[in-house]
Design a protein around this motif. Sequence first.
Motif, PDB file in Angstrom:
ATOM      1  N   ILE A  31      11.288  12.993   1.490  1.00  0.00           N
ATOM      2  CA  ILE A  31      11.300  11.574   1.110  1.00  0.00           C
ATOM      3  C   ILE A  31      10.044  10.866   1.617  1.00  0.00           C
ATOM      4  O   ILE A  31       9.468  10.007   0.942  1.00  0.00           O
ATOM      5  N   LEU A  32       9.580  11.225   2.815  1.00  0.00           N
ATOM      6  CA  LEU A  32       8.362  10.629   3.339  1.00  0.00           C
ATOM      7  C   LEU A  32       7.174  10.909   2.421  1.00  0.00           C
ATOM      8  O   LEU A  32       6.421   9.997   2.047  1.00  0.00           O
ATOM      9  N   VAL A  33       6.981  12.163   2.068  1.00  0.00           N
ATOM     10  CA  VAL A  33       5.847  12.520   1.205  1.00  0.00           C
ATOM     11  C   VAL A  33       6.013  11.891  -0.176  1.00  0.00           C
ATOM     12  O   VAL A  33       5.035  11.433  -0.783  1.00  0.00           O
ATOM     13  N   LEU A  34       7.232  11.844  -0.660  1.00  0.00           N
ATOM     14  CA  LEU A  34       7.496  11.196  -1.953  1.00  0.00           C
ATOM     15  C   LEU A  34       7.083   9.724  -1.918  1.00  0.00           C
ATOM     16  O   LEU A  34       6.381   9.245  -2.820  1.00  0.00           O
ATOM     17  N   VAL A  79       3.870  20.055  -1.382  1.00  0.00           N
ATOM     18  CA  VAL A  79       4.983  20.896  -0.918  1.00  0.00           C
ATOM     19  C   VAL A  79       4.652  21.508   0.439  1.00  0.00           C
ATOM     20  O   VAL A  79       5.528  21.615   1.311  1.00  0.00           O
ATOM     21  N   SER A  80       3.411  21.900   0.639  1.00  0.00           N
ATOM     22  CA  SER A  80       3.031  22.491   1.933  1.00  0.00           C
ATOM     23  C   SER A  80       3.128  21.465   3.058  1.00  0.00           C
ATOM     24  O   SER A  80       3.499  21.802   4.187  1.00  0.00           O
ATOM     25  N   MET A  81       2.811  20.212   2.760  1.00  0.00           N
ATOM     26  CA  MET A  81       2.954  19.158   3.767  1.00  0.00           C
ATOM     27  C   MET A  81       4.414  18.994   4.166  1.00  0.00           C
ATOM     28  O   MET A  81       4.746  18.912   5.361  1.00  0.00           O
ATOM     29  N   VAL A  82       5.293  18.934   3.177  1.00  0.00           N
ATOM     30  CA  VAL A  82       6.732  18.828   3.445  1.00  0.00           C
ATOM     31  C   VAL A  82       7.207  20.019   4.263  1.00  0.00           C
ATOM     32  O   VAL A  82       7.963  19.873   5.236  1.00  0.00           O
ATOM     33  N   SER A  83       6.733  21.205   3.909  1.00  0.00           N
ATOM     34  CA  SER A  83       7.233  22.432   4.523  1.00  0.00           C
ATOM     35  C   SER A  83       6.798  22.575   5.971  1.00  0.00           C
ATOM     36  O   SER A  83       7.594  22.955   6.840  1.00  0.00           O
ATOM     37  N   TYR A 143       0.820  -1.206   0.000  1.00  0.00           N
ATOM     38  CA  TYR A 143       0.000   0.000   0.000  1.00  0.00           C
ATOM     39  C   TYR A 143       0.859   1.263   0.000  1.00  0.00           C
ATOM     40  O   TYR A 143       2.037   1.246   0.362  1.00  0.00           O
ATOM     41  N   LEU A 144       0.264   2.377  -0.401  1.00  0.00           N
ATOM     42  CA  LEU A 144       0.846   3.692  -0.218  1.00  0.00           C
ATOM     43  C   LEU A 144       0.030   4.420   0.842  1.00  0.00           C
ATOM     44  O   LEU A 144      -1.203   4.324   0.855  1.00  0.00           O
ATOM     45  N   TYR A 145       0.687   5.163   1.701  1.00  0.00           N
ATOM     46  CA  TYR A 145      -0.005   5.851   2.788  1.00  0.00           C
ATOM     47  C   TYR A 145      -1.048   6.823   2.254  1.00  0.00           C
ATOM     48  O   TYR A 145      -2.112   6.991   2.828  1.00  0.00           O
ATOM     49  N   LEU A 146      -0.729   7.474   1.118  1.00  0.00           N
ATOM     50  CA  LEU A 146      -1.659   8.457   0.566  1.00  0.00           C
ATOM     51  C   LEU A 146      -2.063   8.156  -0.876  1.00  0.00           C
ATOM     52  O   LEU A 146      -2.623   9.009  -1.552  1.00  0.00           O
ATOM     53  N   GLY A 147      -1.787   6.986  -1.383  1.00  0.00           N
ATOM     54  CA  GLY A 147      -2.248   6.646  -2.728  1.00  0.00           C
ATOM     55  C   GLY A 147      -1.442   7.323  -3.830  1.00  0.00           C
ATOM     56  O   GLY A 147      -0.302   7.747  -3.631  1.00  0.00           O
TER      57      GLY A 147
END
Length: 474
Positions: free
Chosen positions: A413-416, A395-399, A245-249
């Motif tokens: 890397i997490l969001v990626l 990008v806002s999540m990463v930031s 799975y992917l955490y966010l699809g």
Amino acid sequence: MPEATEKQPSPEEQPSFYQRVLSVIDQRIVRSLYSARVRRTVLQSLPFWIASLLTGIVAVAYERVFVWAEETSFTWLRAQPLLAFVLTPLAFLLAWLLCRQLAPAARGSGIPQVMAAIELSTPVNYRKTGWLLGMRVAVVKVLSSVVLLLGGGVIGREGPTIQVSAAIFRAINRLQPVGWPQLSRQIALITGGAAGLAAAFNTPLGGIVFVVEELTQTHITHFRTAVFTAVIIAGLTAQGLLGPYLYLGYPSVVMSGGMVWLGVGTVAVVCGMAGALFAKSLLWLNGYRKQFRTLGAQAGWVAACGLLLGGLAYWIGADSVGTGKPIINRLLFQNNYHTPWYLAAVRWVGMALSYSSGAAGGIFATSLSVGSIMGDGIARLIRIPNTDHNLIVLVSMVSFLTGVVRSPFTAAILVLEMTDRHSVIFQLLLGGMLAQGAASLVDPESFYEHLKAGFLSEALARQPKAAAAAASKS
């Protein structure tokens, strides 16, 4: 035609008796050294493999319970909103009491505790890591966070999973018999942290980068094999139980150029500073809470936090409680969906109230949700095209996460890995770097570094039972 015969070496070319004997001895020595080295490596690695497997299983079980608790909180809140004024304060009090009475080090995220334990993992202070990473702490961590979430707490499970994983690795390391070849205790805790994050988010690269960037300043050559192996085993175990799975699809992400670069830079700076301000607000609340010395005063503070969050849950609804993952999914996958302008502030307050209660709960997932809401609002404010909306949200999540934890590469890397959107890796990294610079203007140190110092002081101030008993007799 006569067959060609193999040329025989002349007597002078043939090895002497002594040379043949020495050759046999050399080969036996090499085989002995090689087998001993392999045997030692396997024996060193076996406990880590077992701990990694257990981490994957525990992380999946924790995830399942966490999802159940969040869905349960949504169910009762939608059916009977007025219950928020009763159940939320009660859940806050019970979750806080579990930590206070059974394991004070189980409170909060869990990452500062792991950082402090890594620093204490020396022969002189290693016993004190048990106060931070004992198995009782791990059990209380899970129970307290689940109770808090059942009552509507705004928390995540990623930081707690990292602390639980480090506790598992520490326990396995301590169970090894005398004479068993061991890797260092510090490497055991570092590896546990990496395995925990990899299993929690299904992000193996994120686990590795997190170790290098956040948990330790030790050069990676000292622990790379252990970390890589643990991340693989824990991640594969989680995947084997949950599927790949992917955490966010797989959100649709487009980079049209032009105006979107303005959006990337704007959300990076704004969300980075907002994340740092959020961390400062948590630190201020933690400091303010310390003025309550008596049990009654502390219980009153916790109940007040729960009552305030109950009020938010009653007036705003289910979007004000829980991890925030459903909000992120709607922003990324529902066309033309936008959040109310006030929701970021509501979840900000909910996160602060939940964290300052003194119960267990992480801020990784909840920070991502606040960042996504802020990105959605900024994108609309500066009129970013809808085709670029998802990129701005990522990008806002990463930031925002970078502003809180000051680990830009880990956040990117997490969001990626959560979304499998490798096409925008440079935009995510750029957002993280800009956010890091903006956050440093608010506070040069990360939230976890501030908290680590407090946990170090608490752990060092505690005497082992034997030493305390001896001191009392003398």
